[in-house]
Write an enzyme that holds these catalytic residues in place. Structure first.
Site, PDB file in Angstrom:
ATOM      1  N   GLY A 245       1.737  70.753 -17.453  1.00 30.62           N
ATOM      2  CA  GLY A 245       0.553  70.965 -18.275  1.00 30.62           C
ATOM      3  C   GLY A 245      -0.644  71.297 -17.400  1.00 30.62           C
ATOM      4  N   ILE A 472       4.993  64.849 -18.684  1.00 30.87           N
ATOM      5  CA  ILE A 472       4.744  66.271 -18.433  1.00 30.87           C
ATOM      6  C   ILE A 472       5.413  66.711 -17.136  1.00 30.87           C
ATOM      7  CG2 ILE A 472       2.645  66.256 -19.822  1.00 30.87           C
ATOM      8  CD1 ILE A 472       0.982  66.177 -17.290  1.00 30.87           C
ATOM      9  N   GLY A 515      -2.495  58.541 -16.889  1.00 35.03           N
ATOM     10  CA  GLY A 515      -1.327  58.274 -17.726  1.00 35.03           C
ATOM     11  C   GLY A 515      -0.512  57.072 -17.302  1.00 35.03           C
ATOM     12  N   ALA A 516      -0.136  57.026 -16.043  1.00 37.13           N
ATOM     13  CA  ALA A 516       0.836  56.030 -15.585  1.00 37.13           C
ATOM     14  C   ALA A 516       0.308  54.610 -15.749  1.00 37.13           C
ATOM     15  CB  ALA A 516       1.202  56.299 -14.131  1.00 37.13           C
ATOM     16  N   ILE A 623       2.081  51.071  -6.510  1.00 37.94           N
ATOM     17  CA  ILE A 623       2.864  52.277  -6.773  1.00 37.94           C
ATOM     18  C   ILE A 623       4.078  51.862  -7.605  1.00 37.94           C
ATOM     19  CG2 ILE A 623       4.150  54.183  -5.733  1.00 37.94           C
ATOM     20  CD1 ILE A 623       1.074  54.301  -5.347  1.00 37.94           C
ATOM     21  N   LYS A 695      -3.108  52.199 -10.234  1.00 38.71           N
ATOM     22  CA  LYS A 695      -4.161  53.147 -10.576  1.00 38.71           C
ATOM     23  C   LYS A 695      -3.531  54.531 -10.642  1.00 38.71           C
ATOM     24  CE  LYS A 695      -7.068  51.616  -7.286  1.00 38.71           C
ATOM     25  NZ  LYS A 695      -8.274  51.112  -6.564  1.00 38.71           N
ATOM     26  N   GLY A 696      -4.324  55.536 -10.910  1.00 38.00           N
ATOM     27  CA  GLY A 696      -3.796  56.888 -10.887  1.00 38.00           C
ATOM     28  C   GLY A 696      -3.398  57.260  -9.473  1.00 38.00           C
ATOM     29  N   GLY A 698      -1.409  60.770  -9.014  1.00 35.34           N
ATOM     30  CA  GLY A 698      -0.954  62.164  -8.924  1.00 35.34           C
ATOM     31  C   GLY A 698      -2.031  63.108  -8.433  1.00 35.34           C
ATOM     32  N   GLU A 699      -3.183  63.048  -9.066  1.00 35.63           N
ATOM     33  CA  GLU A 699      -4.221  64.024  -8.731  1.00 35.63           C
ATOM     34  C   GLU A 699      -4.870  63.745  -7.374  1.00 35.63           C
ATOM     35  OE1 GLU A 699      -5.493  65.518 -13.145  1.00 35.63           O
ATOM     36  OE2 GLU A 699      -6.657  63.913 -12.267  1.00 35.63           O
TER      37      GLU A 699
END
Ligand code: MOS
Length: 739
Positions: A245, A472, A515-516, A623, A695-696, A698-699
């Site tokens: 996405g 995604i 998301g996670a 993680i 926490k996030g 990926g980005e």
């Protein structure tokens, strides 16, 4: 479950399943081609007709005539829907331009009609027979030219204030012994996800079901309902699998709305996929930026003044690229100025893409920091460490929940062999190649968002999780299964995960690396409620109940969960709950940190750039699945290479569209472009973020990468390129003499 005080020890801390490298539970479906993506839901929908969307051939103006005769007479054509016969349509909250334009046109390739036919080929051929006459109007397509007309954007919780000032920047900058002042540019980018936007729409009376490719189910339901003028209850969205996405599918787009209109017109299901060359101008994109950065520094490297001003453009009513976000938080410095200005452009709609804000902002800021460090004669890692802060530099009363930036950079430097870097540029040769090292800080915020789930325990002891969370390509199915297995004390293969359906409780969805952490926290909340139900059914006090090995026990006697469910009746036991956050994100700044290290080789004669190796060190809280988190970060690093070296939507400034609108012209890197990538996660938990203490992540893997590459190219060649992407035409004539 309300989360308003820091997490203490909880069942997730057992780490029997959470935190273990775990292969995707949906991997088999993916590798056998049997994962049900939207366009292929033949199992759910019979007898679908095909829709092809026609896009505007002008960027701005109006349609003055649409001759449909030839198209209507073409073989197999069932209906043509345009603004003239679509009925009254609204606009989704998350959309800037209308998803069906006409007669007024807001941007190039804005949808103006859908042709529905028995077969795809018939629909496509008929679409080419539509004769549309336009009255063209002038538009503004040039960000640089529109800078002077740019205005402060409206403030939203995500963008923050358009301008933010602390201390007296001008005076401090003027007084600083060392000053850096430069302007950096980033071009428009396209998501270029693998799976195109695609939808099958089917009406049952006034109830609409859309099998679609969406990151955010509940946003989609709301905006489809609003656009079509029907109740939310009359819309069901299903998005079980999504082939990427990157922000392009956060919002409902033309495929969904036009498929729904087409299906209504023909009284039969209709399927629509956007052709690749249509996506770039019909869909959203990451807007270009112009960023001026000024840094005033003491001789010892301490920043005393920092200013970051960013200009970007969007359609009227749109939003800025929030490229200054990280500069409000990343480095210390008493005197600060950040501002965003938004110009009205008539290019296609700008919106979120791959770490919006920080990805663009760090592309500029982290070159500027490299330049400031060089002016001070201080190693770039040391320079960043000198300017570290453990509190929000704009609001010093607000500490970071966790901030291990310096540790990430130090560990990265050690593992990468940073000490072998020659601080003087253009001194290292390896045969034909000039070799350079570069690094950058990584920074991306963590966003708490409420998220709910339903969990069932059946008579076989199987735990089924239902939530409208999407996967995604990130691994949501797997981390949700891990969370439920851990909390309920069952094996991973005893958990079934069902995602991406608006019939399920509303989750955080997938975006902004939120998301996670949030979706698993919602699943955790629902599982904790189910544990209570199980304990009560088993006659065990909730506080004494232990869940392990598929049993519940009071410490003396273990009872199989299957038995407890059987005793509860035919439906077993069900619980629904979600995570809701209090004010911990106000009291504490929640962010993720990292260090990116890159080695590049630049051909001394041709200027060809090769990325030789990359390392990311990330501090992102717990993680949940080191295997899928690593895949996320490696993919993000690859995107960073794209931003640094390849990706650029070329604007036709006369006609107002992106010229290179396919994957032949819009180049993205692949793994083969980078021989070696490594990822290290710090062993960290953040009890302030959520019960998962995650926490996030990926980005974060993308944020800072492009600047690390730019800094490495500088170290290799001695040439600073401040205008992305770094292509050889921008520095070839400045390379050191070859002979
Ligand atoms: Mo991301 S650009 O928020 O999907």
């Amino acid at each position: 479950m309300k989360f308003d005080t820091p997490a203490t020890t909880n069942p997730i801390d057992q780490l029997r399943i959470v935190g273990k490298p775990t292969r995707r539970i949906d991997g088999g479906l993916k590798t056998t081609g049997t994962a049900p993506y939207a366009y292929e839901r033949h199992d759910a929908v019979k007898n679908a007709a095909y829709g092809v969307i026609v896009g505007s051939a002008i960027a701005r103006g109006r349609i003055v005539g649409m001759d449909q005769r030839a198209a209507k007479a073409a073989p197999g054509v069932l209906a043509i829907v345009s603004a003239r016969n679509a009925g009254k349509l609204g606009k989704g909250d998350k959309n800037t331009a209308l998803l069906l334009g006409g007669p007024d046109i807001e941007h190039y390739h804005q949808a103006v009609a859908i042709v529905v036919a028995e077969t795809f080929e018939q629909a496509r051929d008929a679409a080419m027979l539509l004769r549309i006459d336009y009255e063209k109007a002038d538009g503004q397509f040039d960000l640089a030219a529109a800078m002077d007309t740019a205005k402060p954007p409206r403030e939203t919780p995500l963008t923050g204030p358009p301008t933010s000032k602390v201390g007296d920047f001008d005076a401090a900058f003027a007084a600083a012994p060392l000053r850096h002042d430069a302007t950096y540019t980033t071009p428009d980018h396209s998501h270029a996800m693998m799976e195109p936007h695609a939808t099958i729409a089917a009406w049952n009376g006034d109830h609409l079901t859309l099998w679609t490719s969406s990151q955010m189910i509940a946003w989609g339901v709301g905006d489809v309902a609003k656009t079509l003028g029907i109740g939310r209850k009359n819309v069901r969205l299903v998005s079980s699998f999504v082939g990427g996405g990157f922000g392009g599918k956060l919002f409902v787009r033309a495929d969904a709305v036009m498929a729904a209109l087409g299906a209504k017109a023909v009284g039969r299901p209709v399927k629509v996929a956007l052709a690749r060359p249509f996506i770039f101008n019909n869909g959203t994109h990451r807007p270009a930026t112009i960023q001026r950065i000024r840094i005033g520094t003491e001789k010892d490297g301490r920043i005393t003044a920092i200013a970051h001003e960013s200009w970007s453009g969007d359609l009227k009513g749109g939003q800025p690229e929030t490229a200054v976000s990280q500069t409000r938080l990343l480095y210390a410095g008493a005197n600060r100025l950040t501002s965003m200005r938004l110009a009205e452009l008539d290019l296609p709609e700008g919106n979120s893409m791959r770490a919006p804000g920080e990805a663009s902002g760090l592309m500029a800021l982290e070159i500027a920091i490299d330049e400031a460090a060089e002016k001070a004669g201080i190693d770039p890692v040391d320079f960043r460490a000198i300017n570290d802060t453990q509190v929000d530099p704009e609001k010093p009363g607000r500490p970071f929940s966790q901030r291990q930036l310096v540790k990430c950079m130090r560990l990265g430097a050690e593992r990468f062999g940073w000490s072998r870097r020659n601080a003087t540029p253009a001194r290292v040769r390896d045969g034909q190649w000039l070799v350079g090292y570069g690094m950058a800080a990584a920074f991306r915020n963590n966003l708490p968002m409420k998220s709910a789930a339903r969990v069932k325990l059946d008579r076989h002891g199987i735990v089924t999780v239902e939530t409208d969370m999407t996967d995604i390509g990130t691994g949501s199915y797997t981390i949700i299964a891990q969370t439920a297995a851990e909390t309920m004390g069952v094996a991973l293969d005893q958990v079934v995960v069902r995602l991406g359906d608006s019939d399920f409780p509303v989750s955080a969805g997938s975006g902004g690396q939120f998301g996670a952490n949030n979706s698993t926290s919602g699943v955790y909340a629902a599982c904790m409620k189910l544990r209570d139900r199980v304990a009560r059914q088993a006659g065990i006090a909730s506080a004494d109940a232990r869940f392990a090995d598929g049993n519940v026990s009071d410490g003396r006697q273990a009872l199989p969960l299957a038995k407890v469910a059987q005793a509860a009746g035919a439906d077993g036991l069900v619980a629904e709950d979600g995570i809701e956050y209090g004010k911990l994100d106000k009291t504490y700044q929640q962010s993720t940190f990292g260090g990116h290290f890159v080695e590049v080789a630049v051909d001394a004669a041709t200027g060809e750039i090769r990325v030789r190796r990359m390392l990311a060190v990330c501090a992102s809280g717990r993680i949940l699945n080191p295997l899928s988190a690593r895949s996320q970060v490696i993919g993000a690093m690859t995107m960073g290479v794209g931003a640094a070296l390849m990706e650029e939507l070329v604007v036709d400034r006369r006609l107002g569209f992106f010229v290179n609108h396919d994957l032949a012209g819009y180049e993205v890197p692949v793994h083969a472009d980078i021989p070696h990538q490594d990822v290290i996660f710090l062993d960290e938990t953040d009890p302030i973020s959520s019960p998962m203490k995650a926490k996030g992540v990926g980005e974060l893997g993308l944020c800072g990468v492009a600047a690390a590459i730019a800094n490495a190219v500088y170290n290799a060649t001695g040439v600073r390129v401040r205008d992305y992407p770094i292509t050889l035409d921008k520095f070839l004539d400045k390379l050191p003499p070859v002979a």
